[in-house]
Design an enzyme around this catalytic site. Structure first.
Site, PDB file in Angstrom:
ATOM      1  N   GLU A  16     -32.092 -40.136 -11.626  1.00  0.00           N
ATOM      2  CA  GLU A  16     -30.957 -40.483 -11.897  1.00  0.00           C
ATOM      3  C   GLU A  16     -30.809 -41.317 -13.934  1.00  0.00           C
ATOM      4  O   GLU A  16     -31.355 -41.933 -13.936  1.00  0.00           O
ATOM      5  CB  GLU A  16     -30.549 -41.750 -11.221  1.00  0.00           C
ATOM      6  CG  GLU A  16     -30.172 -41.697  -9.998  1.00  0.00           C
ATOM      7  CD  GLU A  16     -30.811 -43.211  -8.784  1.00  0.00           C
ATOM      8  OE1 GLU A  16     -29.775 -43.880  -8.961  1.00  0.00           O
ATOM      9  OE2 GLU A  16     -31.661 -43.318  -8.186  1.00  0.00           O
ATOM     10  N   ARG A  60     -25.300 -35.471  -7.734  1.00  0.00           N
ATOM     11  CA  ARG A  60     -24.471 -37.037  -7.744  1.00  0.00           C
ATOM     12  C   ARG A  60     -23.723 -36.755  -9.111  1.00  0.00           C
ATOM     13  O   ARG A  60     -24.961 -36.867 -10.092  1.00  0.00           O
ATOM     14  CB  ARG A  60     -24.493 -37.373  -7.253  1.00  0.00           C
ATOM     15  CG  ARG A  60     -23.983 -38.559  -6.899  1.00  0.00           C
ATOM     16  CD  ARG A  60     -24.511 -39.484  -6.131  1.00  0.00           C
ATOM     17  NE  ARG A  60     -23.261 -40.647  -5.675  1.00  0.00           N
ATOM     18  CZ  ARG A  60     -23.458 -42.353  -6.199  1.00  0.00           C
ATOM     19  NH1 ARG A  60     -25.303 -42.771  -6.010  1.00  0.00           N
ATOM     20  NH2 ARG A  60     -22.758 -43.245  -6.226  1.00  0.00           N
ATOM     21  N   TYR A  62     -20.982 -39.345 -11.223  1.00  0.00           N
ATOM     22  CA  TYR A  62     -19.686 -40.196 -10.817  1.00  0.00           C
ATOM     23  C   TYR A  62     -19.572 -41.253 -12.036  1.00  0.00           C
ATOM     24  O   TYR A  62     -20.557 -40.875 -12.790  1.00  0.00           O
ATOM     25  CB  TYR A  62     -19.681 -41.108  -9.610  1.00  0.00           C
ATOM     26  CG  TYR A  62     -21.962 -41.763  -9.611  1.00  0.00           C
ATOM     27  CD1 TYR A  62     -22.460 -42.716  -9.767  1.00  0.00           C
ATOM     28  CD2 TYR A  62     -23.150 -40.371  -9.495  1.00  0.00           C
ATOM     29  CE1 TYR A  62     -23.550 -43.722 -10.091  1.00  0.00           C
ATOM     30  CE2 TYR A  62     -24.155 -41.129  -8.964  1.00  0.00           C
ATOM     31  CZ  TYR A  62     -24.378 -42.173  -9.765  1.00  0.00           C
ATOM     32  OH  TYR A  62     -25.544 -42.903  -9.448  1.00  0.00           O
ATOM     33  N   ASP A  64     -20.061 -44.889 -13.160  1.00  0.00           N
ATOM     34  CA  ASP A  64     -20.797 -46.026 -12.919  1.00  0.00           C
ATOM     35  C   ASP A  64     -20.409 -46.958 -13.420  1.00  0.00           C
ATOM     36  O   ASP A  64     -19.819 -47.203 -14.399  1.00  0.00           O
ATOM     37  CB  ASP A  64     -22.430 -46.329 -13.568  1.00  0.00           C
ATOM     38  CG  ASP A  64     -23.325 -47.134 -12.814  1.00  0.00           C
ATOM     39  OD1 ASP A  64     -22.765 -47.248 -11.537  1.00  0.00           O
ATOM     40  OD2 ASP A  64     -24.383 -47.061 -12.509  1.00  0.00           O
ATOM     41  N   GLU A  70     -22.487 -41.064 -14.716  1.00  0.00           N
ATOM     42  CA  GLU A  70     -23.805 -40.988 -14.238  1.00  0.00           C
ATOM     43  C   GLU A  70     -24.148 -40.023 -13.705  1.00  0.00           C
ATOM     44  O   GLU A  70     -23.719 -38.723 -12.778  1.00  0.00           O
ATOM     45  CB  GLU A  70     -24.061 -41.948 -13.824  1.00  0.00           C
ATOM     46  CG  GLU A  70     -25.574 -42.024 -12.281  1.00  0.00           C
ATOM     47  CD  GLU A  70     -26.321 -43.908 -11.961  1.00  0.00           C
ATOM     48  OE1 GLU A  70     -27.772 -43.392 -11.707  1.00  0.00           O
ATOM     49  OE2 GLU A  70     -25.843 -44.484 -13.067  1.00  0.00           O
ATOM     50  N   THR A  73     -29.643 -36.237 -10.077  1.00  0.00           N
ATOM     51  CA  THR A  73     -30.039 -34.525  -9.925  1.00  0.00           C
ATOM     52  C   THR A  73     -30.052 -34.279  -8.496  1.00  0.00           C
ATOM     53  O   THR A  73     -30.576 -35.747  -7.752  1.00  0.00           O
ATOM     54  CB  THR A  73     -31.669 -34.202 -10.787  1.00  0.00           C
ATOM     55  OG1 THR A  73     -32.561 -34.533  -9.868  1.00  0.00           O
ATOM     56  CG2 THR A  73     -31.614 -34.548 -12.217  1.00  0.00           C
ATOM     57  N   TRP A 440     -25.784 -37.803   0.314  1.00  0.00           N
ATOM     58  CA  TRP A 440     -27.447 -37.219   0.673  1.00  0.00           C
ATOM     59  C   TRP A 440     -27.561 -36.282   1.097  1.00  0.00           C
ATOM     60  O   TRP A 440     -28.075 -35.162   1.825  1.00  0.00           O
ATOM     61  CB  TRP A 440     -28.393 -37.882  -0.126  1.00  0.00           C
ATOM     62  CG  TRP A 440     -28.036 -38.717  -0.856  1.00  0.00           C
ATOM     63  CD1 TRP A 440     -27.737 -39.486  -1.699  1.00  0.00           C
ATOM     64  CD2 TRP A 440     -28.440 -37.458  -2.229  1.00  0.00           C
ATOM     65  NE1 TRP A 440     -27.722 -39.431  -3.101  1.00  0.00           N
ATOM     66  CE2 TRP A 440     -27.801 -38.738  -3.793  1.00  0.00           C
ATOM     67  CE3 TRP A 440     -28.882 -36.422  -2.673  1.00  0.00           C
ATOM     68  CZ2 TRP A 440     -28.072 -38.281  -5.083  1.00  0.00           C
ATOM     69  CZ3 TRP A 440     -28.864 -35.962  -4.008  1.00  0.00           C
ATOM     70  CH2 TRP A 440     -28.275 -36.758  -5.607  1.00  0.00           C
TER      71      TRP A 440
END
EC number: 6.3.1.19
Length: 482
Positions: A16, A60, A62, A64, A70, A73, A440
């Site tokens: 991340e 993902r 987004y 943050d 952010e 992977t 996820w």
């Protein structure tokens, strides 16, 4: 099956990355991070009614806390695959920045967006680069953390991102003078193992979110690592950690070198590029940081002789040999003080070489604002503008992978993990305009009638329910256009 035979050589991993963001207009006026972040995410919000989405490559994306874009992977199961998807995040973030600059231009603002893959901003706020490793449920996380801690605390020696530290009145605890640190994150963790993430950042976060079958797996969430720019640095950071995890799982005899004071040790090591910081162990003895890393390396070098070659996918023994080669060269460089064998591969060494050159040529001190700018510009991910990309394009920073592999990872999910199934769902939904809700594990088509599938096996690449879900969207394609 013996412990050695059962050690995971194929493991789900992810990284991340939080990006620092700023923007200036033609008059050198800075737009607030929240202002430019809203512009960057405007097309996503308009399309998905959310700033927190999964994208067709299975990852993902987004916004943050703190207005940090952010990127997390997709699930990867081999080292180079993970590097490809980590670097794909930079490409995706850059494309968003280009679109944001075009949108600003339409509003009459000649704005330049800057994106930094680092861990500390100009006023001392820290943001993370988190690593995730799938581990078996049978090993208690606290016990695993205890075994890992000495390695993680000293790991900064071999793969830190480097930073000029400036004292900040807002810093907690002790205040260090201006100096070059080998790690950006070391001053911003406050506990060893904890469930906290921001209030009191630990080295290992224990929050039990496996994002998989919770009876079989748990997720090791490491939040102490630096955000790396150089691909070999990422490879060494993750690859060495994989080897240590494998040895712990295999009960390979890795000695207990538990430290007396984790947090004091991590601060001290960051300020000693020689690795000679003497650390007190709980058994009453002492070791230097370099000796601990050398010990881990020696065991890993023996482990590779016993390590099973992954059968289907995973990080091969040949690739682990590349990791060991770089690890060994880095330890020899630290011991000798001659970094010429690694000064195109390890971020903190590359950056220190640049800074030292400017100091010598210009008679500058570490307090000089020019050096602070070099420090920051190294982490600018915008191609052709960031110092890192200029150096890499000139062949002054070595590669681990290729642009072709990274660009392929931008739009296509990994084909060896569960992310492949998520990617198929998202690509179909994007093509047809079908409304879906995805995380996820859970994947849901919202209409005409809600249809969902849960994927608890992160290694699965085939699933008949996913096939049915895609067929359902295709069958009702006309309804999504109305």
């Amino acid at each position: 099956m013996s412990a050695v035979e059962s050690a995971l050589t194929r493991r789900i991993m992810g990284i991340e990355t939080e990006y620092g963001i700023t923007c200036t207009d033609g008059e050198s006026r800075k737009l607030r991070p929240d202002e430019i972040a809203r512009v960057m995410f405007r097309p996503i919000v308009e399309k998905y009614s959310s700033s927190n989405i999964f994208i067709p490559n299975g990852s993902r994306l987004y916004l943050d806390v703190g207005s940090h874009p952010e990127y997390a992977t997709a699930e990867c199961d081999s080292l180079t695959q993970l590097i490809n998807y980590e670097k794909a995040g930079d490409v995706i973030a850059d494309r968003m920045a280009v679109a944001a600059e075009e949108a600003l231009a339409k509003d009459g603002i000649d704005g330049q967006v800057y994106l930094f893959k680092n861990n500390v901003d100009s006023v001392g706020n820290s943001y993370g680069c988190h690593e995730n490793y799938l581990v078996g449920r049978s090993m208690p996380l606290k016990a695993l953390g205890k075994r890992l801690m000495p390695f993680l605390i000293t790991r900064q020696l071999i793969c830190g991102a480097g930073r000029i530290h400036h004292p900040n009145p807002a810093d907690k605890g002790e205040s260090f003078p201006v100096g070059y640190c080998i790690s950006q994150r070391s001053d911003h963790v406050w506990e060893g193992v904890s469930s906290a993430t921001t209030r009191s950042r630990p080295i290992i976060n224990t929050r039990d979110e496996p994002h998989a079958d919770s009876h079989s797996y748990r997720r090791l969430h490491v939040i102490v690592g630096d955000a790396n720019m150089a691909e070999p640095s990422i490879a060494l950071k993750v690859g060495s950690t994989l080897l240590i995890l494998e040895m712990i799982e295999a009960d390979f005899g890795l000695p207990d070198v538990e430290l007396t004071n984790d947090i004091a040790s991590i601060r001290e090591i960051s300020r000693d590029a020689t690795g000679s910081t003497v650390l007190s162990l709980k058994d009453g003895t002492t070791m230097t940081a370099l000796q601990i890393q050398q010990l881990m390396f020696d065991y890993a070098s023996r482990w590779i002789e016993h390590r099973r070659e992954p059968e289907f996918s995973g990080t091969s023994n040949a690739e682990m040999a590349r990791v060991l080669d770089l690890w060994g060269r880095m330890l020899k460089a630290i011991e000798s003080g001659d970094f010429s064998s690694v000064d195109t591969e390890i971020d903190w060494v590359i950056k220190k070489k640049l800074i030292d050159r400017f100091i010598q040529r210009g008679g500058l001190s570490l307090e000089d604002a020019k050096l602070a700018q070099i420090d920051l510009t190294y982490h600018d991910i915008r191609p052709g503008r960031g110092l890192f990309s200029v150096l890499q394009n000139r062949g002054m920073i070595k590669r681990w992978t290729t642009d072709e592999a990274i660009n392929a990872a931008v739009d296509t999910a990994p084909n060896t993990t569960r992310a492949h199934l998520r990617g198929r769902i998202l690509q179909t939904a994007d093509k047809l305009g079908a409304p879906v809700t995805v995380d996820w594990m859970r994947h849901k088509v919202n209409r005409p009638e809600p249809q969902s599938v849960e994927l608890g096996d992160p290694f699965a690449v085939d699933n008949s329910e996913v096939d049915q879900l895609i067929e359902y969207m295709t069958t009702h394609a006309e309804s999504y256009r109305s």
